[in-house]
Enzyme design. Structure first.
Site, PDB file in Angstrom:
ATOM      1  N   HIS A  84      -0.765  -1.032 -10.129  1.00 22.55           N
ATOM      2  CA  HIS A  84      -1.919  -0.133 -10.074  1.00 22.55           C
ATOM      3  C   HIS A  84      -1.807   0.861  -8.927  1.00 22.55           C
ATOM      4  O   HIS A  84      -2.370   1.947  -8.967  1.00 22.55           O
ATOM      5  CB  HIS A  84      -3.215  -0.929  -9.898  1.00 22.55           C
ATOM      6  CG  HIS A  84      -3.477  -1.910 -10.985  1.00 22.55           C
ATOM      7  ND1 HIS A  84      -3.682  -1.540 -12.294  1.00 22.55           N
ATOM      8  CD2 HIS A  84      -3.552  -3.262 -10.963  1.00 22.55           C
ATOM      9  CE1 HIS A  84      -3.885  -2.622 -13.033  1.00 22.55           C
ATOM     10  NE2 HIS A  84      -3.803  -3.686 -12.253  1.00 22.55           N
ATOM     11  N   HIS A 109      -3.733   1.322   0.660  1.00 20.37           N
ATOM     12  CA  HIS A 109      -3.100   1.731  -0.595  1.00 20.37           C
ATOM     13  C   HIS A 109      -3.502   3.168  -0.912  1.00 20.37           C
ATOM     14  O   HIS A 109      -4.359   3.743  -0.239  1.00 20.37           O
ATOM     15  CB  HIS A 109      -3.507   0.784  -1.741  1.00 20.37           C
ATOM     16  CG  HIS A 109      -4.972   0.781  -1.982  1.00 20.37           C
ATOM     17  ND1 HIS A 109      -5.827  -0.158  -1.430  1.00 20.37           N
ATOM     18  CD2 HIS A 109      -5.763   1.625  -2.689  1.00 20.37           C
ATOM     19  CE1 HIS A 109      -7.063   0.101  -1.803  1.00 20.37           C
ATOM     20  NE2 HIS A 109      -7.058   1.180  -2.566  1.00 20.37           N
ATOM     21  N   HIS A 111      -4.231   6.443  -3.950  1.00 17.22           N
ATOM     22  CA  HIS A 111      -4.594   6.890  -5.305  1.00 17.22           C
ATOM     23  C   HIS A 111      -4.086   8.313  -5.450  1.00 17.22           C
ATOM     24  O   HIS A 111      -4.153   9.099  -4.509  1.00 17.22           O
ATOM     25  CB  HIS A 111      -6.113   6.848  -5.488  1.00 17.22           C
ATOM     26  CG  HIS A 111      -6.697   5.467  -5.333  1.00 17.22           C
ATOM     27  ND1 HIS A 111      -6.848   4.594  -6.391  1.00 17.22           N
ATOM     28  CD2 HIS A 111      -7.143   4.810  -4.248  1.00 17.22           C
ATOM     29  CE1 HIS A 111      -7.365   3.464  -5.963  1.00 17.22           C
ATOM     30  NE2 HIS A 111      -7.563   3.560  -4.659  1.00 17.22           N
ATOM     31  N   GLU A 122     -10.100   9.992  -5.241  1.00 15.22           N
ATOM     32  CA  GLU A 122     -11.221   9.331  -5.906  1.00 15.22           C
ATOM     33  C   GLU A 122     -12.533   9.966  -5.462  1.00 15.22           C
ATOM     34  O   GLU A 122     -13.337  10.369  -6.284  1.00 15.22           O
ATOM     35  CB  GLU A 122     -11.183   7.836  -5.596  1.00 15.22           C
ATOM     36  CG  GLU A 122      -9.915   7.179  -6.132  1.00 15.22           C
ATOM     37  CD  GLU A 122     -10.104   5.726  -6.479  1.00 15.22           C
ATOM     38  OE1 GLU A 122     -10.405   4.948  -5.567  1.00 15.22           O
ATOM     39  OE2 GLU A 122      -9.957   5.378  -7.673  1.00 15.22           O
ATOM     40  N   HIS A 135      -6.772   4.617   1.136  1.00 15.54           N
ATOM     41  CA  HIS A 135      -7.835   3.650   1.432  1.00 15.54           C
ATOM     42  C   HIS A 135      -7.302   2.583   2.373  1.00 15.54           C
ATOM     43  O   HIS A 135      -6.283   1.952   2.081  1.00 15.54           O
ATOM     44  CB  HIS A 135      -8.336   2.988   0.142  1.00 15.54           C
ATOM     45  CG  HIS A 135      -9.145   3.911  -0.715  1.00 15.54           C
ATOM     46  ND1 HIS A 135      -9.385   3.689  -2.056  1.00 15.54           N
ATOM     47  CD2 HIS A 135      -9.782   5.074  -0.403  1.00 15.54           C
ATOM     48  CE1 HIS A 135     -10.125   4.668  -2.532  1.00 15.54           C
ATOM     49  NE2 HIS A 135     -10.376   5.529  -1.561  1.00 15.54           N
ATOM     50  N   THR A 217     -13.064   0.357  -5.953  1.00 15.77           N
ATOM     51  CA  THR A 217     -12.921   1.374  -7.001  1.00 15.77           C
ATOM     52  C   THR A 217     -12.043   0.883  -8.148  1.00 15.77           C
ATOM     53  O   THR A 217     -11.729   1.653  -9.060  1.00 15.77           O
ATOM     54  CB  THR A 217     -12.333   2.688  -6.437  1.00 15.77           C
ATOM     55  OG1 THR A 217     -11.000   2.425  -5.970  1.00 15.77           O
ATOM     56  CG2 THR A 217     -13.172   3.222  -5.293  1.00 15.77           C
TER      57      THR A 217
END
Ligand SMILES: *[C@@H]1O[C@H](CO)[C@@H](O)[C@H](O)[C@H]1NC(C)=O
Length: 337
Positions: A84, A109, A111, A122, A135, A217
């Site tokens: 992910h 991590h 996104h 996000e 994040h 999230t």
């Protein structure tokens, strides 16, 4: 009894399925998360679109101070492709001051979007997404024994959100992560990276931030996160962004599927308040209004100046007339007026 066992079994299977499989698009995509993970349909979800004209300025918000970020020990850090995202483990010697409790770091991590298309972050500010988002996840270690325990408790977690945009130069701090992506191309692969200055992943200026109550999230979307989203952005180069967008796969083996577009859409704010540590002039007046205001002030000043000039001239004329009459009566010639 048989029915009960069967029910348990079905619940277990559903839970296991939910626990394993979710994606951002398609039949297991974000619209379907609430079916397997009820919290994802809750009223306090993240991310959100932060509208500057509806945030609440809170001058009492203490400065957020990361501690131990400069030197996260001497042990290598685990870097993991979990299908992910890419995730870096962090030691609990990293912690945050300036929140209601002491939160220690667990992992960070990213996104991101995909090559050639805008967006990837996000959180949004005034409906504007950036290329990616970092994040950094912390948990309340005073109250809870582990991240997984804290993750289900109100304000058990504190996450820092850093919006990432493309700049001119290579960001060497991010390179400590990005240069290892090729070692963990497939899901469930891990590598280790030497410790580095994690503070440099953050924007230089931390004074301007937003604070609100939200959630993870990703499934299971627990509503346990005290969010801090910084107003200032971090910058990486276009080459670095493309490395992030083009290196990782969300699958273990063939068919390989690129790990891209791993961001959730903004969620309804509902009843929640978003606090800001700062006031931006631009949030009260738009550029047009500012321009109007400027022109108005200028015209006002000019009018005032003109009025003062006219009055002064009138007074001077009057004085001159008075003096002339004085001259006639006293016989003393004067031209000083
Ligand atoms: C978050 O929720 C808690 C509990 O309802 C509340 O006390 C706190 O003020 C909220 N914080 C923010 C930033 O909204």
């Amino acid at each position: 009894m048989l029915f009960f066992t069967l029910l348990l079994e079905v619940t277990w299977i559903l839970a296991a399925d939910g626990g394993q499989h979710w994606t951002y698009k398609g039949p297991h995509g974000q619209d379907h998360w609430p079916a397997s993970y009820p919290d994802c349909g809750g009223s306090d979800q993240s991310p959100i679109n932060i509208q500057m004209d509806s945030v609440t300025f809170d001058p009492e918000l203490p400065a957020l101070e990361p501690h131990g970020y400069d030197q996260p020990g001497t042990e290598p850090l685990d870097l993991h492709n979990n299908g992910h995202t890419v995730q870096l483990s962090l030691p609990p010697t990293l912690y945050l001051d300036g929140l209601p409790r002491r939160y220690v770091a667990a992992q960070l991590h990213l996104h991101w979007g995909q090559k050639g298309s805008p967006g990837g972050s996000e959180h949004q500010i005034n409906s504007e997404a950036t290329a990616a988002e970092l994040h950094i996840v912390h948990y309340d270690a005073d109250s809870y024994d582990s991240l997984s325990e804290a993750a289900q408790k109100p304000q058990g977690l504190a996450v820092l959100g850093i919006l990432i945009e493309v700049g001119e130069t290579k960001n060497l701090a991010y390179e400590h992560i990005l240069s290892h992506l090729h070692e963990i191309r497939h899901k469930d692969q891990k590598t280790s990276v030497p410790p580095f200055n994690v503070r440099e992943l953050l924007p230089p200026e931390l004074g301007q931030f937003f604070r609100y109550n939200g959630s993870l999230t990703t499934p299971p979307c627990y509503q346990s996160v005290l969010w801090t989203v910084f107003n200032r952005r971090a910058q990486i180069s276009m080459g670095q962004l493309e490395n992030l967008q083009e290196t990782l796969f969300s699958t273990e083996e063939e068919p390989s599927e690129l790990l891209v577009l791993n961001y959730r859409d903004p969620q309804p704010l509902n009843h929640r308040a978003v606090f800001a540590s700062f006031i931006e002039v631009g949030s009260i007046y738009t550029t047009g209004e500012m321009l109007g205001l400027g022109v108005g002030i200028l015209v006002g000043c000019l009018c005032l100046l003109l009025a003062v000039f006219l009055i002064a001239r009138k007074i001077r004329k009057k004085r001159l007339r008075n003096r002339k009459s004085v001259v006639f009566t006293s016989g003393r010639a004067t031209t000083e007026a």
